[in-house]
Write an enzyme that holds these catalytic residues in place. Structure first.
Site, PDB file in Angstrom:
ATOM      1  CD  GLU A  22      33.966 -19.447  16.542  1.00 48.11           C
ATOM      2  OE1 GLU A  22      32.904 -18.843  16.291  1.00 48.11           O
ATOM      3  OE2 GLU A  22      34.003 -20.668  16.733  1.00 48.11           O
ATOM      4  CB  ALA A  77      26.915 -16.411  14.618  1.00 47.02           C
ATOM      5  N   GLY A 126      31.459 -15.942  17.228  1.00 49.46           N
ATOM      6  CA  GLY A 126      31.945 -15.821  15.843  1.00 49.46           C
ATOM      7  C   GLY A 126      32.842 -14.610  15.644  1.00 49.46           C
ATOM      8  CD  GLU A 138      30.474 -19.435  20.616  1.00 48.94           C
ATOM      9  OE1 GLU A 138      31.141 -19.428  21.682  1.00 48.94           O
ATOM     10  OE2 GLU A 138      30.952 -19.088  19.527  1.00 48.94           O
TER      11      GLU A 138
HETATM   12  N1  CAA Z   1      23.262 -11.715  17.625  1.00 50.22           N
HETATM   13  C1  CAA Z   1      22.200 -10.904  17.424  1.00 50.22           C
HETATM   14  N2  CAA Z   1      22.047  -9.731  18.057  1.00 50.22           N
HETATM   15  C2  CAA Z   1      22.981  -9.374  18.935  1.00 50.22           C
HETATM   16  C3  CAA Z   1      24.095 -10.168  19.214  1.00 50.22           C
HETATM   17  C4  CAA Z   1      24.229 -11.400  18.501  1.00 50.22           C
HETATM   18  N3  CAA Z   1      25.284 -12.202  18.660  1.00 50.22           N
HETATM   19  N4  CAA Z   1      24.856  -9.553  20.150  1.00 50.22           N
HETATM   20  C5  CAA Z   1      24.223  -8.406  20.448  1.00 50.22           C
HETATM   21  N5  CAA Z   1      23.090  -8.291  19.718  1.00 50.22           N
HETATM   22  C6  CAA Z   1      22.108  -7.207  19.742  1.00 50.22           C
HETATM   23  C7  CAA Z   1      21.253  -7.270  21.002  1.00 50.22           C
HETATM   24  O1  CAA Z   1      20.194  -8.182  20.842  1.00 50.22           O
HETATM   25  C8  CAA Z   1      20.778  -5.840  21.085  1.00 50.22           C
HETATM   26  O2  CAA Z   1      19.751  -5.650  20.152  1.00 50.22           O
HETATM   27  P1  CAA Z   1      18.375  -4.856  20.607  1.00 50.22           P
HETATM   28  O3  CAA Z   1      18.851  -3.464  20.890  1.00 50.22           O
HETATM   29  O4  CAA Z   1      17.524  -4.964  19.388  1.00 50.22           O
HETATM   30  O5  CAA Z   1      17.856  -5.543  21.822  1.00 50.22           O
HETATM   31  C9  CAA Z   1      21.984  -5.041  20.595  1.00 50.22           C
HETATM   32  O6  CAA Z   1      22.769  -5.958  19.834  1.00 50.22           O
HETATM   33  C10 CAA Z   1      22.845  -4.496  21.727  1.00 50.22           C
HETATM   34  O7  CAA Z   1      23.157  -5.577  22.607  1.00 50.22           O
HETATM   35  P2  CAA Z   1      22.881  -5.555  24.190  1.00 50.22           P
HETATM   36  O8  CAA Z   1      21.735  -4.695  24.506  1.00 50.22           O
HETATM   37  O9  CAA Z   1      22.815  -6.969  24.660  1.00 50.22           O
HETATM   38  O10 CAA Z   1      24.240  -4.856  24.687  1.00 50.22           O
HETATM   39  P3  CAA Z   1      24.979  -5.050  26.092  1.00 50.22           P
HETATM   40  O11 CAA Z   1      26.050  -4.022  26.106  1.00 50.22           O
HETATM   41  O12 CAA Z   1      23.997  -5.082  27.218  1.00 50.22           O
HETATM   42  O13 CAA Z   1      25.645  -6.517  26.022  1.00 50.22           O
HETATM   43  C11 CAA Z   1      26.896  -8.281  24.956  1.00 50.22           C
HETATM   44  C12 CAA Z   1      26.640  -6.761  25.081  1.00 50.22           C
HETATM   45  C13 CAA Z   1      27.503  -8.813  26.255  1.00 50.22           C
HETATM   46  C14 CAA Z   1      27.868  -8.479  23.823  1.00 50.22           C
HETATM   47  C15 CAA Z   1      25.556  -9.018  24.692  1.00 50.22           C
HETATM   48  O14 CAA Z   1      24.916  -8.375  23.592  1.00 50.22           O
HETATM   49  C16 CAA Z   1      25.723 -10.470  24.328  1.00 50.22           C
HETATM   50  O15 CAA Z   1      25.918 -11.298  25.209  1.00 50.22           O
HETATM   51  N6  CAA Z   1      25.644 -10.805  23.010  1.00 50.22           N
HETATM   52  C17 CAA Z   1      25.701 -12.166  22.542  1.00 50.22           C
HETATM   53  C18 CAA Z   1      27.124 -12.710  22.572  1.00 50.22           C
HETATM   54  C19 CAA Z   1      27.113 -14.167  22.116  1.00 50.22           C
HETATM   55  O16 CAA Z   1      26.511 -15.028  22.733  1.00 50.22           O
HETATM   56  N7  CAA Z   1      27.810 -14.443  21.002  1.00 50.22           N
HETATM   57  C20 CAA Z   1      27.887 -15.764  20.430  1.00 50.22           C
HETATM   58  C21 CAA Z   1      26.852 -15.905  19.334  1.00 50.22           C
HETATM   59  S1  CAA Z   1      26.741 -17.543  18.692  1.00 50.22           S
HETATM   60  C22 CAA Z   1      28.089 -17.756  17.716  1.00 50.22           C
HETATM   61  O17 CAA Z   1      28.841 -16.828  17.490  1.00 50.22           O
HETATM   62  C23 CAA Z   1      28.287 -19.125  17.128  1.00 50.22           C
HETATM   63  C24 CAA Z   1      29.569 -19.329  16.390  1.00 50.22           C
HETATM   64  O18 CAA Z   1      30.408 -20.096  16.804  1.00 50.22           O
HETATM   65  C25 CAA Z   1      29.806 -18.652  15.117  1.00 50.22           C
END
Ligand code: CAA
Length: 259
Positions: free
Chosen positions: A113, A67, A110, A133
C-alpha cells in the site's frame, strides 16, 4: 531531526532525496513510529526547495512486509479508531513532490500500500507484491482494496485480496502496477535514473501535473478535465513555462528554476 527507523539523505543526488526504511530485522514492518517519522521526513523534504524528487526504498530483502502485526495484535477497534493509524498514509498522499518507490523483496500489506501511494514504482526482479492480510484474519486498511483495484483491475485485485497470493515483479509489470523491473543490483540506480529525468523538468509543472494525474483517481471525467485545464493555464504563470518554450524555439536545453 534524528529518526530511529528511517534514514534520510536530502541530497542523495542533485535535487534527489532518499528515504530508506530501516527496520531490517523486522523486514521493515511499518510500526506507528516509523510511519510518523516517514510523514515528518516527507513534509520536510516537500518544503525543501532544493529537492525535486523523493525516492522511498527499503533494502534488498524487503521494501516493507506490512504494518507491524506484533504492534497491532492486541489492539481493539476503538484503539485503532483513536490512534487513526492510517491517517499518516493520507499525509503521504498529500506530498506535492513526486515520490518513486524503489522496491526489492517483500512489498506486502501496508508495504504494498505504501508503494502504491507513491507516484511510480521501480522494482527489482526479486520484488514480491501482495495483500496477505486475509491470512491473518483482517483485510487491507491503508488503501489496498482501492489502489490495487485501480492499478491492476478487478480480477487480479480480487484474487490477491481474497487469497493473499503474492505476485512477482514481472507479473506486477504486466498488470500495470509497476513502471520498470530491473536486476536486483540495479533497482536503486534505475529509480535514480527515473528521478533524474523528473528533476530535469520544471518543478512547477511537475507539481501541477502530478496533482492532475492523481485527480483522475477521485473524480469523474468532466471534473478531472476542468481540474487539468486549470492547472494547465496555471503553468503559464511560471517563468519556467517561458524558459521551456523559448528554449524549444532557440533549440537549446531549458534551465528550470522552479519559478
Ligand atoms: N509485522 C511484524 N513483524 C514482522 C512482519 C510484520 N508485518 N513481517 C515480518 N516480521 C518479522 C517476523 O516476525 C520475524 O521476526 P522474528 O525474527 O522476531 O521472529 C522477522 O520479521 C523475519 O520474518 P520471517 O521470519 O517471517 O521471514 P520469512 O522470510 O520466513 O517470511 C514473510 C517473510 C513472508 C514476509 C513473513 O514474514 C510474513 O508473512 N510477514 C507478514 C506479512 C503480512 O501479513 N503483512 C500484512 C500485515 S497487516 C497490514 O499491513 C495491514 C494494512 O493494511 C496496513
Amino acid at each position: 531531526m534524528n529518526y530511529e527507523f528511517i534514514l534520510v539523505e536530502s541530497e542523495y543526488q542533485p535535487h534527489i532525496a532518499i528515504i530508506r526504511l530501516n527496520r531490517p530485522k523486522e523486514l521493515n514492518a511499518l510500526n506507528l513510529q516509523l510511519m510518523l517519522e516517514l510523514k515528518a521526513a516527507l513534509a520536510s523534504l516537500d518544503e525543501d526547495d532544493n529537492v525535486r524528487c523523493i525516492i522511498i526504498t527499503g533494502n534488498q530483502q524487503a521494501f516493507a512486509a506490512g504494518a507491524d502485526i506484533k504492534q497491532m495484535e492486541s489492539k481493539t477497534a476503538i484503539d485503532l479508531l483513536k490512534i487513526d493509524q492510517f491517517e499518516t498514509w493520507d499525509q503521504i498522499r498529500k506530498t506535492k513532490k513526486p515520490i518513486i518507490a524503489a522496491v526489492s523483496g517483500f512489498a506486502l500489506g501496508g508495504g504494498c500500500e505504501l508503494a502504491m501511494t507513491c507516484d511510480m514504482i521501480v522494482a527489482s526482479e526479486t520484488a514480491k507484491f501482495g495483500q496477505p492480510e486475509i491470512k491473518i484474519g483482517i483485510m487491507p486498511g491503508a488503501g489496498g482494496t482501492q489502489r490495487l483495484t485501480r492499478a491492476v483491475g478487478k480480477a487480479l485485485a480480487m484474487e490477491m485480496v481474497l487469497t493473499g497470493k503474492f505476485i512477482s515483479a514481472e507479473e506486477a509489470m504486466k498488470a500495470g502496477l509497476v513502471n520498470r523491473v530491473v536486476a536486483e543490483e540495479l533497482y536503486l540506480d534505475e529509480a535514480v535514473k527515473l528521478a533524474k529525468e523528473v528533476t530535469q523538468m520544471s518543478p512547477i509543472s511537475i507539481r501541477l501535473a502530478k496533482e492532475s494525474v492523481l485527480k483522475a483517481f477521485d473524480s469523474g471525467l468532466q471534473e478531472g478535465l476542468y481540474f487539468e485545464r486549470k492547472n494547465f493555464y496555471m503553468c503559464f504563470a511560471s517563468e519556467d513555462q517561458k524558459e521551456g518554450m523559448q528554449a524549444f524555439v532557440e533549440k537549446r536545453k531549458p534551465k528550470f528554476e522552479g519559478k
